[in-house]
Design an enzyme around this catalytic site. Structure first.
Site, short mmCIF file in Angstrom:
data_model
loop_
_atom_site.label_atom_id
_atom_site.label_comp_id
_atom_site.label_asym_id
_atom_site.label_seq_id
_atom_site.Cartn_x
_atom_site.Cartn_y
_atom_site.Cartn_z
N VAL A 1 45.02 43.19 45.96
CA VAL A 1 46.36 42.88 45.45
C VAL A 1 47.14 44.18 45.30
CG1 VAL A 1 47.67 41.81 43.58
CG2 VAL A 1 45.45 40.85 44.25
N GLU A 2 48.16 44.37 46.16
CA GLU A 2 48.95 45.60 46.14
C GLU A 2 50.45 45.35 46.32
OE1 GLU A 2 47.39 48.92 48.45
OE2 GLU A 2 45.62 47.72 48.92
N PRO A 3 51.04 44.38 45.63
CA PRO A 3 52.46 44.14 45.83
C PRO A 3 53.32 45.22 45.15
CG PRO A 3 51.66 42.78 44.06
CD PRO A 3 50.46 43.49 44.64
#
Length: 160
Positions: free
Chosen positions: A46-48
């Site tokens: 998860v890297e938004p």
């Protein structure tokens, strides 16, 4: 298959998108991934950006989507997924996610000292490592524990 033949443990990894539903992503991941009983648990990366998180309605919506993916994949594989996130993500978005921090192991990207309040299983400590047989830089990760703890993680898929 060749890694397994050599006794190397493998696992599957999914880069989380905010453009499609977590259900669609979990279905796609499970349909296109072969997860065997002795493989490592699946990983959700998860890297938004902050702007992407705001565009879906904010932190609560992001955490809701993460929970859905993690729960669906755990239910269908019998393996508790690992959450791959950065230290900055922990500090900024995980303050109201004690359920995630307590239930799931975390693989954290932090290039320097680490002090997360999560169940840390792996620490990605640099992105410029060198490995024989691989051209170019690679990420270097370490397991957070001793050999006996790693053996238990391999056996159970969870690190205490």
């Amino acid at each position: 298959a060749q890694a397994r033949k050599q006794g190397i443990h493998v696992g599957a990894y999914h880069f989380f998108s905010l453009r499609t539903s977590p259900q669609e992503q979990a279905d796609y991941f499970l349909k296109n991934t072969l997860i065997k009983s002795n493989d490592f648990p699946p990983v959700l990366d998860v890297e938004p950006s902050d702007a992407q998180i705001e565009s879906i309605g904010g932190e609560k919506e992001l955490l809701r989507r993460i929970r859905i993916w993690m729960q669906l994949v755990e239910k269908r594989t019998g393996k508790r997924p690992i959450l791959y996130i950065s230290q900055m993500f922990v500090n900024k978005y995980m303050q109201n996610a004690d359920d995630i921090k307590q239930h799931y192991n975390v693989w954290i990207a932090r290039y320097g000292e680490y002090k997360p309040d999560v169940k840390l299983v792996y620490w990605q400590l640099c992105s410029d490592g060198r490995v024989n047989g691989i051209t170019g830089a690679v990420d270097i990760n370490v397991f957070n524990g001793y050999q006996g703890q790693f053996d238990e993680f391999v056996r159970t898929g969870f690190h205490k």
